[in-house]
Motif scaffolding. Structure first.
Motif, PDB file in Angstrom:
ATOM      1  N   LEU A  30       1.018  -1.087   0.031  1.00 10.98           N
ATOM      2  CA  LEU A  30      -0.034  -0.140  -0.089  1.00 10.98           C
ATOM      3  C   LEU A  30       0.890   1.212  -0.008  1.00 10.98           C
ATOM      4  CD1 LEU A  30      -2.827  -1.241   2.680  1.00 10.98           C
ATOM      5  CD2 LEU A  30      -2.870  -1.325   0.008  1.00 10.98           C
ATOM      6  N   ILE A  31       2.180   1.285   0.598  1.00 12.27           N
ATOM      7  CA  ILE A  31       2.858   2.347   0.734  1.00 12.27           C
ATOM      8  C   ILE A  31       4.454   1.962   0.111  1.00 12.27           C
ATOM      9  CG2 ILE A  31       1.800   3.587   2.263  1.00 12.27           C
ATOM     10  CD1 ILE A  31       3.742   2.967   4.559  1.00 12.27           C
ATOM     11  N   GLU A  32       5.397   2.668  -0.067  1.00 19.84           N
ATOM     12  CA  GLU A  32       6.683   2.332  -0.479  1.00 19.84           C
ATOM     13  C   GLU A  32       7.565   3.639  -0.196  1.00 19.84           C
ATOM     14  OE1 GLU A  32       6.170   1.974  -4.842  1.00 19.84           O
ATOM     15  OE2 GLU A  32       6.056   4.013  -5.347  1.00 19.84           O
ATOM     16  N   GLU A  33       8.797   3.162  -0.202  1.00 20.66           N
ATOM     17  CA  GLU A  33       9.737   4.196   0.142  1.00 20.66           C
ATOM     18  C   GLU A  33       9.834   5.086  -0.993  1.00 20.66           C
ATOM     19  OE1 GLU A  33      13.737   2.756   1.406  1.00 20.66           O
ATOM     20  OE2 GLU A  33      12.984   1.396   2.938  1.00 20.66           O
ATOM     21  N   ALA A  34      10.179   6.329  -0.691  1.00 20.37           N
ATOM     22  CA  ALA A  34      10.127   7.244  -1.794  1.00 20.37           C
ATOM     23  C   ALA A  34      11.570   8.059  -1.670  1.00 20.37           C
ATOM     24  CB  ALA A  34       9.079   8.178  -1.914  1.00 20.37           C
ATOM     25  N   GLY A  35      12.691   7.562  -1.544  1.00 16.70           N
ATOM     26  CA  GLY A  35      13.971   8.236  -1.208  1.00 16.70           C
ATOM     27  C   GLY A  35      14.106   8.579   0.125  1.00 16.70           C
ATOM     28  N   ARG A  36      15.422   9.490   0.226  1.00 14.38           N
ATOM     29  CA  ARG A  36      15.482   9.840   1.807  1.00 14.38           C
ATOM     30  C   ARG A  36      15.692  11.418   1.687  1.00 14.38           C
ATOM     31  NH1 ARG A  36      17.881   6.407   5.355  1.00 14.38           N
ATOM     32  NH2 ARG A  36      17.945   4.130   4.630  1.00 14.38           N
ATOM     33  N   ALA A  37      15.336  12.120   2.800  1.00  9.62           N
ATOM     34  CA  ALA A  37      15.472  13.526   2.803  1.00  9.62           C
ATOM     35  C   ALA A  37      16.284  14.006   4.041  1.00  9.62           C
ATOM     36  CB  ALA A  37      14.213  14.278   2.865  1.00  9.62           C
ATOM     37  N   ALA A  38      16.999  15.056   4.015  1.00  5.44           N
ATOM     38  CA  ALA A  38      17.728  15.426   5.273  1.00  5.44           C
ATOM     39  C   ALA A  38      16.896  16.142   6.432  1.00  5.44           C
ATOM     40  CB  ALA A  38      18.753  16.490   4.610  1.00  5.44           C
ATOM     41  N   ALA A  39      17.084  15.732   7.628  1.00  9.35           N
ATOM     42  CA  ALA A  39      16.134  16.274   8.632  1.00  9.35           C
ATOM     43  C   ALA A  39      17.039  17.330   9.268  1.00  9.35           C
ATOM     44  CB  ALA A  39      15.926  15.080   9.651  1.00  9.35           C
ATOM     45  N   ASP A  40      16.277  18.117  10.185  1.00 10.15           N
ATOM     46  CA  ASP A  40      17.010  19.225  10.726  1.00 10.15           C
ATOM     47  C   ASP A  40      18.273  18.869  11.773  1.00 10.15           C
ATOM     48  OD1 ASP A  40      14.752  20.298  10.042  1.00 10.15           O
ATOM     49  OD2 ASP A  40      13.686  20.532  11.951  1.00 10.15           O
ATOM     50  N   THR A  41      18.223  17.498  12.119  1.00 10.09           N
ATOM     51  CA  THR A  41      19.278  16.995  12.971  1.00 10.09           C
ATOM     52  C   THR A  41      20.576  16.575  12.123  1.00 10.09           C
ATOM     53  OG1 THR A  41      18.202  14.794  12.626  1.00 10.09           O
ATOM     54  CG2 THR A  41      17.503  16.045  14.650  1.00 10.09           C
ATOM     55  N   GLY A  42      20.520  16.735  10.773  1.00 12.71           N
ATOM     56  CA  GLY A  42      21.658  16.321   9.970  1.00 12.71           C
ATOM     57  C   GLY A  42      21.284  14.752   9.589  1.00 12.71           C
ATOM     58  N   ALA A  43      20.495  14.037  10.243  1.00 14.28           N
ATOM     59  CA  ALA A  43      20.191  12.699   9.711  1.00 14.28           C
ATOM     60  C   ALA A  43      19.571  12.550   8.432  1.00 14.28           C
ATOM     61  CB  ALA A  43      19.398  12.042  10.748  1.00 14.28           C
ATOM     62  N   ARG A  44      19.554  11.740   7.684  1.00 17.38           N
ATOM     63  CA  ARG A  44      18.734  11.324   6.627  1.00 17.38           C
ATOM     64  C   ARG A  44      17.652  10.556   6.971  1.00 17.38           C
ATOM     65  NH1 ARG A  44      20.505  13.825   2.347  1.00 17.38           N
ATOM     66  NH2 ARG A  44      19.655  12.425   0.620  1.00 17.38           N
ATOM     67  N   ARG A  45      16.126  10.931   6.708  1.00 14.96           N
ATOM     68  CA  ARG A  45      15.294  10.096   6.979  1.00 14.96           C
ATOM     69  C   ARG A  45      14.682   9.452   5.676  1.00 14.96           C
ATOM     70  NH1 ARG A  45      12.402  14.635  10.596  1.00 14.96           N
ATOM     71  NH2 ARG A  45      13.498  14.322  12.594  1.00 14.96           N
ATOM     72  N   THR A  46      14.298   8.185   5.738  1.00  8.25           N
ATOM     73  CA  THR A  46      13.417   7.744   4.759  1.00  8.25           C
ATOM     74  C   THR A  46      12.097   8.112   4.594  1.00  8.25           C
ATOM     75  OG1 THR A  46      14.624   5.511   5.479  1.00  8.25           O
ATOM     76  CG2 THR A  46      12.942   5.215   3.718  1.00  8.25           C
ATOM     77  N   MET A  47      11.492   8.470   3.329  1.00  7.94           N
ATOM     78  CA  MET A  47      10.481   9.046   3.104  1.00  7.94           C
ATOM     79  C   MET A  47       9.197   7.891   2.525  1.00  7.94           C
ATOM     80  SD  MET A  47      11.065  12.088   4.185  1.00  7.94           S
ATOM     81  CE  MET A  47       9.683  13.179   3.815  1.00  7.94           C
ATOM     82  N   PHE A  48       8.340   8.209   2.838  1.00  8.89           N
ATOM     83  CA  PHE A  48       7.153   7.125   2.332  1.00  8.89           C
ATOM     84  C   PHE A  48       6.109   7.924   1.441  1.00  8.89           C
ATOM     85  CE2 PHE A  48       9.433   4.918   5.759  1.00  8.89           C
ATOM     86  CZ  PHE A  48       9.435   3.740   5.285  1.00  8.89           C
ATOM     87  N   ARG A  49       5.808   7.090   0.360  1.00 10.21           N
ATOM     88  CA  ARG A  49       4.513   7.661  -0.320  1.00 10.21           C
ATOM     89  C   ARG A  49       3.700   6.438  -0.680  1.00 10.21           C
ATOM     90  NH1 ARG A  49       8.181   8.306  -5.374  1.00 10.21           N
ATOM     91  NH2 ARG A  49       8.590   6.073  -5.914  1.00 10.21           N
ATOM     92  N   VAL A  50       2.364   6.717  -1.055  1.00  9.35           N
ATOM     93  CA  VAL A  50       1.572   5.837  -1.166  1.00  9.35           C
ATOM     94  C   VAL A  50       1.687   5.415  -2.642  1.00  9.35           C
ATOM     95  CG1 VAL A  50      -0.379   7.212  -2.647  1.00  9.35           C
ATOM     96  CG2 VAL A  50      -1.089   5.490  -0.676  1.00  9.35           C
ATOM     97  N   VAL A  51       1.286   3.679  -2.725  1.00 11.56           N
ATOM     98  CA  VAL A  51       1.171   3.055  -3.973  1.00 11.56           C
ATOM     99  C   VAL A  51      -0.223   3.159  -4.603  1.00 11.56           C
ATOM    100  CG1 VAL A  51       1.717   0.729  -5.255  1.00 11.56           C
ATOM    101  CG2 VAL A  51       2.944   1.530  -3.135  1.00 11.56           C
ATOM    102  N   PRO A  52      -0.150   4.052  -5.548  1.00 10.54           N
ATOM    103  CA  PRO A  52      -1.434   4.267  -6.289  1.00 10.54           C
ATOM    104  C   PRO A  52      -2.518   2.977  -6.676  1.00 10.54           C
ATOM    105  CG  PRO A  52      -0.010   5.750  -7.165  1.00 10.54           C
ATOM    106  CD  PRO A  52       0.862   4.911  -6.363  1.00 10.54           C
TER     107      PRO A  52
END
Ligand SMILES: [Zn+2]
Length: 409
Positions: free
Chosen positions: A57-79
């Motif tokens: 139902l959802i999938e990983e959509a890359g990583r984005a930088a967080a305020d802390t400097g860590a990189r977070r995995t982003m998720f999006r819906v699978v249409p």
């Protein structure tokens, strides 16, 4: 206000629904944001995210930088992870849409509502149309979260109770009948409320206090206040047919004068046109024939036939006055016009109605009222019903999916 989750284990379905809803309404979102916005613990969110990924139902959509400097995995819906079917029953025509998890309409169909006594032919036609829509797109049944049905009221629990424009219906247990015949979970909603729901979601938060005036075989309203769809004591809110649109109009059986139910519904416009010799005679009990005649009348008005224009414009003034009354009682800033007859009526209504409704607003020194056409076109009721079933069932069905992964067909 955003809904909050609970960390108790037995409300897992509800939490999963919340998380899925948030992923659906965001372009992409991280576990940390999901946790912040639902109030669920990081561990609970991680578990739910893993289940939703496993269910497709959802999938990983890359990583984005967080305020802390860590990189977070982003998720999006699978249409294509889940679908819902929306059905709108109007006495003249039935419309179906196939909505994917991203809220996009992937397919649609429209069929004439069988013009026979009682519901049997209508039920059979619905089952045929739903089956055809799902089969033609080759979607496995377990990917369909359910069938949302937008129906003329009144409704009571899971039944439709003697809708005035559906001959010989009496009390019909529509939800059970359709669940048994299609094998899909069914959500039942009054047409006006489904249309308002569709409009609210399509507006993406831009509309919060509005009435959706539904122009079909009958006329009704769905009301949204503070971003919430209003339902009333029995889910039948919105019977506006006996608001007067013309103080000098004909006497109504309710005791009023010029009620919009007896002056602005399609059958009254068409009858006036037949009387004036503009249109050929039509069987007024055949709702589809009446709808087609209304389309012809509006086309004549658009071509400059003054007598046709006068009839259509008069009904626009009636609706505009009723809309002004609603706006005053409920302090609305927007009135949305839509329903099956909207594309035919819109040129006249958008020209005539806005200034009349605006002039009636008691608090016009404080704010204005915007009168506009629906953002969803004539499929609004079906889209609203499909959205509703998606938000109430997608998650529960996916849980079921994980427990018994066998295909249902
Ligand atoms: Zn009346």
């Amino acid at each position: 206000m955003e809904r909050r989750g609970s960390n108790l284990p037995r409300v897992g379905d509800y939490n999963q629904l919340l998380v899925l809803d948030l992923v659906r309404s965001s372009e992409h979102i991280s576990r940390v944001e999901l946790s912040q916005r639902t109030g669920l613990s990081g561990q609970t969110v991680s578990n739910i995210v893993r289940r939703l990924v496993d269910a497709g139902l959802i999938e990983e959509a890359g990583r984005a930088a967080a305020d802390t400097g860590a990189r977070r995995t982003m998720f999006r819906v699978v249409p294509q992870g889940q679908y819902s079917v929306g059905l709108h029953i109007d006495p003249a025509r039935m419309t179906l849409v196939l909505l994917n998890l991203a809220g996009e309409v992937e397919d649609r169909a429209s069929i004439a509502t069988p013009f026979t006594d009682g519901p049997e032919d209508v039920l059979e036609a619905i089952v045929g149309a739903v089956t055809e829509l799902v089969r033609s797109r080759k979607i496995p049944l377990h990917r369909i979260s359910g069938l949302g049905v937008s129906t003329p009221g009144p409704i009571m629990a899971d039944s439709v109770v003697g809708p005035p424009n559906l001959r010989g219906w009496g009390v019909v247990r529509l939800r059970d009948e359709l669940e048994n015949r299609t094998g899909l979970p069914v959500v039942l909603e009054k047409d006006t409320i489904a249309a308002a729901t569709g409009e609210l979601w399509a507006g993406g938060g831009s509309l919060a206090n509005f009435a959706f005036i539904y122009l079909g075989t009958g006329i009704g309203a769905g009301i949204v206040l503070g971003g919430e769809v209003m339902r009333g004591a029995s889910d039948n809110l919105g019977e506006i047919g006996h608001l007067s649109g013309d103080p000098d109009g004909p006497r109504c059986y309710c005791g009023g004068r010029g009620c919009i139910a007896i002056t602005c519904a399609p059958v009254h416009l068409v009858s006036a046109a037949v009387e004036a010799g503009i249109l050929p005679r039509v069987n007024v009990e055949d709702h589809l024939a009446v709808e087609k005649s209304l389309g012809r009348l509006c086309a004549l008005a658009g071509e400059g036939d003054e007598r046709a224009q006068a009839i259509v414009d008069k009904s626009a003034r009636g609706i505009a006055r009723a809309a002004g009354k609603l706006a005053n009682v409920l302090d609305l800033d927007t009135v949305v016009l839509g329903g099956p007859n909207w594309s035919a009526l819109s040129p006249s209504y958008l020209r005539v109605a806005p200034p009349i409704t605006a002039s009636l607003l008691t608090v016009r020194d404080v704010h204005t009222v915007d009168v506009r056409g629906t953002a969803l076109g004539e499929d609004g009721g079906a889209i609203g019903a499909a959205s509703l079933v998606m938000s109430t069932m997608a998650s529960a069905r996916s849980e079921h999916l994980l427990l018994s992964p066998r295909r249902m067909q």
